[in-house]
Design a protein around this motif. Structure first.
Motif, short mmCIF file in Angstrom:
data_model
loop_
_atom_site.label_atom_id
_atom_site.label_comp_id
_atom_site.label_asym_id
_atom_site.label_seq_id
_atom_site.Cartn_x
_atom_site.Cartn_y
_atom_site.Cartn_z
N PRO A 1 10.67 -6.17 -46.84
CA PRO A 1 11.70 -6.15 -45.80
C PRO A 1 11.75 -7.45 -45.01
CG PRO A 1 9.81 -4.85 -45.12
CD PRO A 1 9.56 -5.24 -46.54
N GLY A 2 12.85 -7.61 -44.27
CA GLY A 2 13.06 -8.84 -43.52
C GLY A 2 12.51 -8.77 -42.11
N LEU A 3 13.20 -9.42 -41.19
CA LEU A 3 12.74 -9.50 -39.82
C LEU A 3 12.86 -8.14 -39.12
CD1 LEU A 3 14.32 -12.86 -38.57
CD2 LEU A 3 12.05 -12.49 -39.58
N SER A 4 11.94 -7.89 -38.21
CA SER A 4 12.04 -6.73 -37.33
C SER A 4 13.04 -7.04 -36.22
CB SER A 4 10.68 -6.43 -36.72
OG SER A 4 10.29 -7.50 -35.86
N GLU A 5 13.31 -6.06 -35.37
CA GLU A 5 14.18 -6.31 -34.23
C GLU A 5 13.58 -7.38 -33.32
OE1 GLU A 5 17.31 -6.56 -32.07
OE2 GLU A 5 17.23 -5.28 -33.86
N ALA A 6 12.25 -7.36 -33.16
CA ALA A 6 11.60 -8.40 -32.36
C ALA A 6 11.77 -9.77 -33.02
CB ALA A 6 10.12 -8.09 -32.17
N GLY A 7 11.72 -9.80 -34.35
CA GLY A 7 11.93 -11.05 -35.06
C GLY A 7 13.32 -11.60 -34.87
N ARG A 8 14.30 -10.72 -34.83
CA ARG A 8 15.66 -11.17 -34.58
C ARG A 8 15.80 -11.73 -33.16
NH1 ARG A 8 16.15 -6.60 -37.92
NH2 ARG A 8 17.39 -7.04 -39.81
N ARG A 9 15.16 -11.08 -32.21
CA ARG A 9 15.19 -11.60 -30.84
C ARG A 9 14.52 -12.96 -30.76
NH1 ARG A 9 13.54 -6.29 -29.48
NH2 ARG A 9 11.47 -7.08 -28.87
N LEU A 10 13.43 -13.12 -31.51
CA LEU A 10 12.72 -14.40 -31.51
C LEU A 10 13.61 -15.52 -32.00
CD1 LEU A 10 10.11 -16.08 -31.22
CD2 LEU A 10 9.50 -15.36 -33.55
N VAL A 11 14.34 -15.29 -33.09
CA VAL A 11 15.23 -16.33 -33.62
C VAL A 11 16.27 -16.72 -32.58
CG1 VAL A 11 16.98 -16.84 -35.37
CG2 VAL A 11 14.87 -15.66 -36.02
N LYS A 12 16.90 -15.74 -31.95
CA LYS A 12 17.94 -16.04 -30.97
C LYS A 12 17.37 -16.75 -29.75
CE LYS A 12 21.60 -15.18 -31.53
NZ LYS A 12 22.64 -15.96 -32.27
N ARG A 13 16.18 -16.33 -29.32
CA ARG A 13 15.57 -16.99 -28.16
C ARG A 13 15.17 -18.43 -28.50
NH1 ARG A 13 15.91 -17.95 -23.06
NH2 ARG A 13 13.91 -18.25 -22.00
N CYS A 14 14.68 -18.66 -29.71
CA CYS A 14 14.38 -20.02 -30.14
C CYS A 14 15.64 -20.88 -30.13
CB CYS A 14 13.73 -20.02 -31.52
SG CYS A 14 12.00 -19.51 -31.54
N ASN A 15 16.75 -20.33 -30.61
CA ASN A 15 18.01 -21.07 -30.55
C ASN A 15 18.34 -21.45 -29.11
OD1 ASN A 15 20.07 -19.57 -33.20
ND2 ASN A 15 18.36 -20.97 -33.30
N ALA A 16 18.17 -20.50 -28.19
CA ALA A 16 18.52 -20.75 -26.80
C ALA A 16 17.64 -21.85 -26.19
CB ALA A 16 18.40 -19.47 -25.99
N LEU A 17 16.37 -21.88 -26.59
CA LEU A 17 15.42 -22.87 -26.07
C LEU A 17 15.43 -24.17 -26.88
CD1 LEU A 17 12.36 -20.54 -25.32
CD2 LEU A 17 13.83 -21.68 -23.64
N ARG A 18 16.25 -24.23 -27.92
CA ARG A 18 16.30 -25.38 -28.83
C ARG A 18 14.95 -25.59 -29.51
NH1 ARG A 18 20.70 -28.90 -28.57
NH2 ARG A 18 22.51 -27.79 -27.76
#
Length: 354
Positions: A186-203
């Motif tokens: 399986p792929g990313l968990s819901e926490a993993g999805r949040r991590l990707v979006k937060r990394c985008n926000a923080l550059r």
């Protein structure tokens, strides 16, 4: 300005901080400056080979039976996941390694700089300082609520690999298998999805290395930044689970992303750990990556201090031999410079916004 009489190298991945943390002599940090530290990278080896900087990985180690890594010496193999460190253990080792990185900067007398922007990397290289970027490989030290991510970003974190080859709260990594597709779970968990979006926000760069295929697809669907795999190779050349399929390479190219060539012999040749394989397998992977990514999408991600690498390179001091082989293969100086350092600076600037 950079010295154009010699092509410098900026590298996408090393495990030097883990080596320094695990050194029992108490002299590891001093020897990093003076030479003779016994690994692939110290400042003397870097100067000899033209290595001017790179992403320094913080990897919380697993308690792994040595027989698992030994099994990779003779393919085929399908290794089970190693034990995932607890949040407390991962935070302890993560903070220890970050402390080492910061001490190296503080005690270097200007020879070593922790960089947070592409401009800082260029400035450090221009004045003769080694330019280091803080990267995390396996985000077990970051909680599902992502509070620690903000703390680490403030400490200089600019690149995160959510997973190593083991499961954690953010998803499943890709296990070490040869031969194998990267489609292993399986792929990313819901926490993993949040991590990707937060990394985008923080550059913060999101590293797709060690993700399985579904996890990669999740990052590709979520991320607004160029897709980057800091240390991966071509699955069509070496069908290892850790390598990227042509479809994945196409997705990276569409975003203006990048793949750093991994020097680990297990991902270059027949899946084993044969140090004598020479430079030809590295060129075969580079050729394939260039065909699928274009000249602006290929770089180097050595895995120095974290893998068995070809003896033809040996350490950071041997990097000119690889560059010479690229030139002899007809790449041309401009393309070699792109692969050696320019492409990394470009993708980091576009990801970080500075």
């Amino acid at each position: 300005m950079l010295d154009t009489s010699r092509i410098p190298v900026f590298d996408g991945h090393n495990d030097t901080l883990l080596r320094l943390m695990e050194d029992a002599t108490g002299e590891a940090e001093r020897r990093f400056f003076d030479g003779g530290a016994g690994g692939h990278i110290d400042l003397a080896l870097a100067a000899e080979g033209g290595l001017v900087g790179g992403l320094f990985a913080v990897f919380p180690p697993s308690h792994m039976d040595a027989s698992l890594s030994d099994a990779m010496r003779v393919p085929p193999y399908a290794l089970p996941f190693p034990e995932t460190p607890s949040l407390a253990d991962a935070r302890e080792t993560t903070l220890r390694m970050i402390a080492i990185l910061l001490r190296l900067e503080r005690t270097s007398g200007g020879r070593f700089a922790v960089c947070r922007t592409a401009g800082e990397i260029e400035a450090a290289i221009g004045r003769g300082s080694f330019a280091a970027v803080l990267h995390i490989e396996g985000a077990e030290a970051i909680d599902a609520d992502l509070d620690m991510l903000d703390v680490l970003h403030a400490a200089g974190l600019r690149s995160v690999g959510p997973l190593w080859s083991r499961p954690n709260v953010f998803g499943d990594g890709v296990p070490m298998r040869f031969p194998s597709s990267p489609d292993t779970g399986p792929g990313l968990s819901e926490a993993g999805r949040r991590l990707v979006k937060r990394c985008n926000a923080l550059r913060i760069l999101v590293d797709c290395s060690h993700l399985n295929e579904k996890g990669f697809d999740d990052v590709a669907a979520l991320s607004e930044a160029p897709l980057v795999a800091t240390h991966c190779n071509a699955h069509a050349v070496t069908p290892h689970s850790r390598n990227l399929t042509d479809r994945q390479l196409g997705a990276i190219r569409e975003t203006g992303g990048l793949v750093g060539l991994n020097f680990a012999t297990a991902f270059l040749g027949d899946g084993g750990m044969d140090e004598t394989i020479g430079l030809d397998p590295m060129l075969r992977h580079l050729d394939h990556l260039l065909r699928h990514l274009g000249e602006e999408g290929v770089a180097l991600g050595s895995d120095f201090d974290g893998a068995t690498i070809p003896s033809a390179v040996g350490s950071a001091a041997g990097l000119p031999r690889l560059l010479d082989a690229m030139m002899a293969a007809g790449y041309g100086r401009e393309l070699v410079e792109r692969i050696a350092w320019r492409n990394w600076l470009s993708v980091l600037r576009r990801t970080w916004g500075a």
